[in-house]
Design an enzyme around this catalytic site. Structure first.
Site, short mmCIF file in Angstrom:
data_model
loop_
_atom_site.label_atom_id
_atom_site.label_comp_id
_atom_site.label_asym_id
_atom_site.label_seq_id
_atom_site.Cartn_x
_atom_site.Cartn_y
_atom_site.Cartn_z
N GLU A 438 -1.36 -2.75 6.30
CA GLU A 438 -1.89 -3.93 5.61
C GLU A 438 -1.01 -5.17 5.79
O GLU A 438 -0.52 -5.76 4.83
CB GLU A 438 -2.09 -3.60 4.12
CG GLU A 438 -2.97 -2.38 3.91
CD GLU A 438 -3.03 -1.91 2.47
OE1 GLU A 438 -2.50 -2.59 1.58
OE2 GLU A 438 -3.64 -0.85 2.23
N GLU A 550 -9.23 5.91 5.59
CA GLU A 550 -9.21 6.05 4.12
C GLU A 550 -10.62 5.93 3.54
O GLU A 550 -10.84 5.36 2.50
CB GLU A 550 -8.28 5.00 3.51
CG GLU A 550 -6.87 5.01 4.07
CD GLU A 550 -5.94 4.05 3.39
OE1 GLU A 550 -6.27 3.55 2.30
OE2 GLU A 550 -4.84 3.79 3.92
O1 G3I Z 1 4.09 9.58 -9.56
C1 G3I Z 1 4.16 8.58 -10.61
C2 G3I Z 1 4.31 9.28 -11.95
O2 G3I Z 1 5.58 9.95 -11.99
C3 G3I Z 1 4.24 8.23 -13.07
O3 G3I Z 1 4.30 8.88 -14.32
C4 G3I Z 1 2.89 7.49 -12.93
C5 G3I Z 1 2.72 6.45 -14.00
O4 G3I Z 1 3.61 5.38 -13.74
O5 G3I Z 1 2.84 6.83 -11.64
C6 G3I Z 1 2.85 7.80 -10.59
O6 G3I Z 1 2.82 7.12 -9.35
C7 G3I Z 1 1.52 6.57 -9.06
C8 G3I Z 1 1.05 7.13 -7.70
O7 G3I Z 1 -0.19 6.52 -7.28
C9 G3I Z 1 0.88 8.64 -7.78
O8 G3I Z 1 -0.16 8.93 -8.70
C10 G3I Z 1 1.67 5.05 -8.92
O9 G3I Z 1 1.95 4.53 -10.20
C11 G3I Z 1 0.36 4.45 -8.42
O10 G3I Z 1 0.55 3.05 -8.14
C12 G3I Z 1 -0.01 5.10 -7.08
O11 G3I Z 1 -1.28 4.58 -6.69
C13 G3I Z 1 -1.57 4.83 -5.29
C14 G3I Z 1 -1.71 3.46 -4.59
O12 G3I Z 1 -2.06 3.65 -3.21
C15 G3I Z 1 -0.38 2.72 -4.58
O13 G3I Z 1 0.55 3.47 -3.85
C16 G3I Z 1 -2.91 5.56 -5.19
O14 G3I Z 1 -2.76 6.88 -5.73
C17 G3I Z 1 -3.32 5.66 -3.73
O15 G3I Z 1 -4.61 6.24 -3.63
C18 G3I Z 1 -3.36 4.27 -3.10
O16 G3I Z 1 -3.61 4.42 -1.73
C19 G3I Z 1 -3.62 3.18 -0.97
C20 G3I Z 1 -3.08 3.50 0.40
O17 G3I Z 1 -1.77 4.03 0.29
C21 G3I Z 1 -3.11 2.26 1.28
N1 G3I Z 1 -4.47 1.73 1.37
C22 G3I Z 1 -5.05 1.42 0.05
C23 G3I Z 1 -5.07 2.67 -0.82
C24 G3I Z 1 -5.71 2.39 -2.16
O18 G3I Z 1 -4.94 1.44 -2.87
#
Ligand code: G3I
Length: 623
Positions: A438, A550
């Protein structure tokens, strides 16, 4: 299995030497000042074997981080004393399109103020919503603190009642929204800041019974092992113990090896049925204090998960296309980890880690690494004949705090070291890398210095960060495919045009690049299939491969499963028509764990039953 530890470490030393040479001489793509880097992974970052009683894995050994038991997470505090002192936050008015505010003024709530409360005392705030036109607005709290209530007084007012305890000490924002009586999209949100302080004598705070953290409903398959990671919560800030008054047959119940407040229940339900397991949470200060909650599980017979027709990966192989999914991190620690793995193995031959390879997770502090989740996914993939699509190497999001606060002059070194360390560990196991994730704004320009959507990599190195990352990745893993992965490029527009300008510039300077990842997070209303085909063709004309990386199709309001299925079918067809399209990967496999779960966007439902979206993929792939 994953490379043996010795081979991997020796390969890492070789790659490290290569990278140090590249950093010292600024790599091939220009001078980089060799500045302060960060410590490499060490022996104490190497994951260790996890006892089987903590996971549902079959066919491979789960590893876990070796770090010692961690204290209870300090609650994340978004606000500070300064936020509290800054006064009442501004009211946010949401005006729907076309509404004439001269004839309809927004609803409002007055007589609000920031408030300070002593832990253990009961806070009461009365909310009286009003509307200039006279009717009584609706009203709701945006998010209630644990243990609080927003009670209706049946006189047009509601009372926010809350007894904060030790865990609540600090500053939080509490927002109530008033809804216009005529137009429900016309709203005013009224935040107040609440500051909770400790009393002089903590003994004045009542000791409340601990409870069990919420457990979502799950569906499991009879005969599969089931694992529940159960978390006790005590709002007094202590760590409760958990007990099973009536455990399932053959159950094990053990304290988690790393997280003090977690206990792990494992058992194997032999028969189909609804299972309810009582769990007692006992106060660790006053052991006479406890509470019992039930955890519930739906178990279906194995034949309920049999899927008619050929598997997606079988159909895809016949069309020279890999079928893949993004794997939920640590799916083997979930109650449905068994059927999750079985569905993945049956249907897919390429897998992407949804989150475990993101920098904020894998390298949270300088010199500290968390490899276990990625090691486990690769072991699972290799045990089941799947390729691995690594995601992401260089992204502007999910960066650890130490990188976000690093000096810009040090970021090239940090980027190079990170790429070398991740590729050094995983290059043998990975066939596709999302090297650059991105890089563009929606207008097709580079993500640059915008405080919200900009990229610190760009701020540190300009667009050359892309050249440097791709060039280094090629040197470190010459056999794999290197991608730029982007969203919102499945239709004509400035973003795709900007991406093609970027590709043309990279190719003109012979910067290595093998393909483009089309994320395709779309809605069931998506209908720009011809534009998608044209964009695929534009990428193929440049000699690049196409990966659908994705894919998920969110059901819009009023959207139907058949519309969703049509979008899946048409996108798959567009890929199959394009010889350079190498893979169709959905961003997850079950709606249960989608990041867009409220829109049911994936091919399998929460009970792992194939949806019409799945059947649409099957029919598109059939010869
Ligand atoms: O693992 C922590 C956990 O320990 C904590 O308690 C919790 C609450 O703060 O957060 C957890 O981490 C979260 C993680 O997902 C795992 O569930 C992050 O906050 C959360 O921001 C993260 O969201 C992910 C997002 O990317 C940001 O990385 C989504 O699951 C994931 O589906 C999404 O995927 C992205 C691709 O990587 C790139 N393209 C877009 C796509 C959708 O945004």
């Amino acid at each position: 299995m994953l490379m043996s530890l010795n081979r991997r470490l020796s390969r890492s030393w070789c790659l490290m030497a290569l990278c140090l040479l590249l950093v010292a001489c600024g790599g091939k793509s220009g001078n980089s000042k060799s500045t302060q880097g960060s410590p490499p992974p060490g022996a104490d970052d190497e994951p260790i074997a996890e006892e089987a009683s903590f996971n549902t894995a079959q066919g491979f050994t789960v590893l876990r981080e070796p770090q010692p038991r961690l204290p209870l997470d300090e609650p994340e505090r978004e606000f500070t004393d300064a936020d509290f002192a800054a006064g009442l936050p501004a009211v946010k008015i949401t005006v729907p399109e076309g509404l004439d505010q001269s004839v309809n003024q927004p609803p409002y709530i007055d007589n609000l103020a920031n408030v300070q409360v002593v832990a253990g005392e009961v806070l009461e705030v009365i909310y009286r919503p009003q509307d200039p036109e006279g009717d009584i607005p609706g009203m709701f709290p945006n998010k209630l603190p644990q243990g609080s209530e927003f009670a209706d007084n049946f006189d047009g007012t509601k009372t926010f009642r809350w007894q904060p305890l030790q865990m609540d000490v600090g500053v939080l924002q509490f927002t109530v929204t008033a809804v216009d009586p005529v137009n429900s999209a016309y709203r005013s949100s009224h935040p107040i800041m609440i500051k909770v302080v400790m009393p002089k004598d903590p003994a004045t705070i009542p000791n409340v019974a601990p409870m069990l953290d919420e457990v979502l409903p799950h569906t499991a398959r009879a005969g599969d092992p089931v694992v529940f990671e159960l978390k006790g919560i005590d709002l007094n800030g202590t760590i409760p113990t958990l007990e099973l008054p009536d455990p399932p047959a053959g159950a094990s119940f053990n304290p988690h090896p790393r997280f003090e407040e977690v206990f792990v229940l494992k058992f194997t339900p032999a028969e189909a049925g609804e299972i309810s397991v009582p769990v007692l949470a006992r106060d660790s200060v006053d052991t006479s204090l406890s509470s019992v909650q039930n955890i519930n599980l739906t178990v279906l017979a194995a034949d309920a998960f049999e899927v008619p027709g050929s598997a997606l990966k079988t159909l895809g192989a016949a069309r020279n296309v890999q079928m893949g999914f993004a794997a939920l991190q640590s799916f083997y620690h979930r109650p449905d980890g068994g059927i999750y793995a079985a569905t993945a193995v049956r249907e897919y031959d390429i897998v992407t880690p949804e989150n475990s390879m993101k920098m904020d997770y894998i390298n949270p502090e300088p010199g500290r690494y968390q490899f276990a989740a990625t090691d486990n996914l690769i072991a699972f993939a290799q045990a089941n004949g799947m390729s691995v699509h690594a995601h992401p190497l260089v992204w502007y999001r999910q960066l650890p705090g130490w990188i976000e606060s690093a000096a810009l002059a040090d970021l090239e070194t940090h980027m190079r070291e990170y790429i070398q360390r991740i590729m050094g560990r995983y290059a043998d196991a990975v066939s596709v890398w999302d090297v650059i994730n991105e890089p563009l704004e929606s207008n097709g320009q580079f993500r640059d210095s915008n405080p919200d959507t900009g990229s610190i990599w760009y701020q540190a190195m300009g667009p050359a960060y892309i050249d440097k990352a791709l060039t280094l990745a090629r040197q470190l893993d010459p056999e794999s495919s290197l991608l730029i992965n982007e969203f919102d490029i499945g239709m004509a527009g400035a973003k795709f045009d900007g991406l093609m300008r970027l590709v043309d510039d990279l190719q003109a300077r012979e910067i290595p690049l093998d393909g483009i990842g089309f994320q395709l997070h779309v809605f069931s209303s998506f209908d720009q299939f011809d534009e998608l085909r044209a964009n695929f063709a534009a990428v193929a004309e440049r000699g690049l491969d196409i990966y659908i990386t994705e894919l998920d199709v969110a059901l819009t309001e009023g959207g139907t499963p058949s519309q969703q299925a049509l979008v899946y079918r048409e996108i798959a067809a567009a890929c199959l028509e394009q010889p350079r399209c190498r893979a169709i990967q959905t961003w997850g496999l079950t709606d249960q764990y989608s990041f867009r779960t409220h829109f049911d966007p994936l091919p399998f439902d929460r009970s792992y039953q194939p949806k019409s979206a799945y059947e649409a993929l099957q029919s598109a792939l059939e010869p």
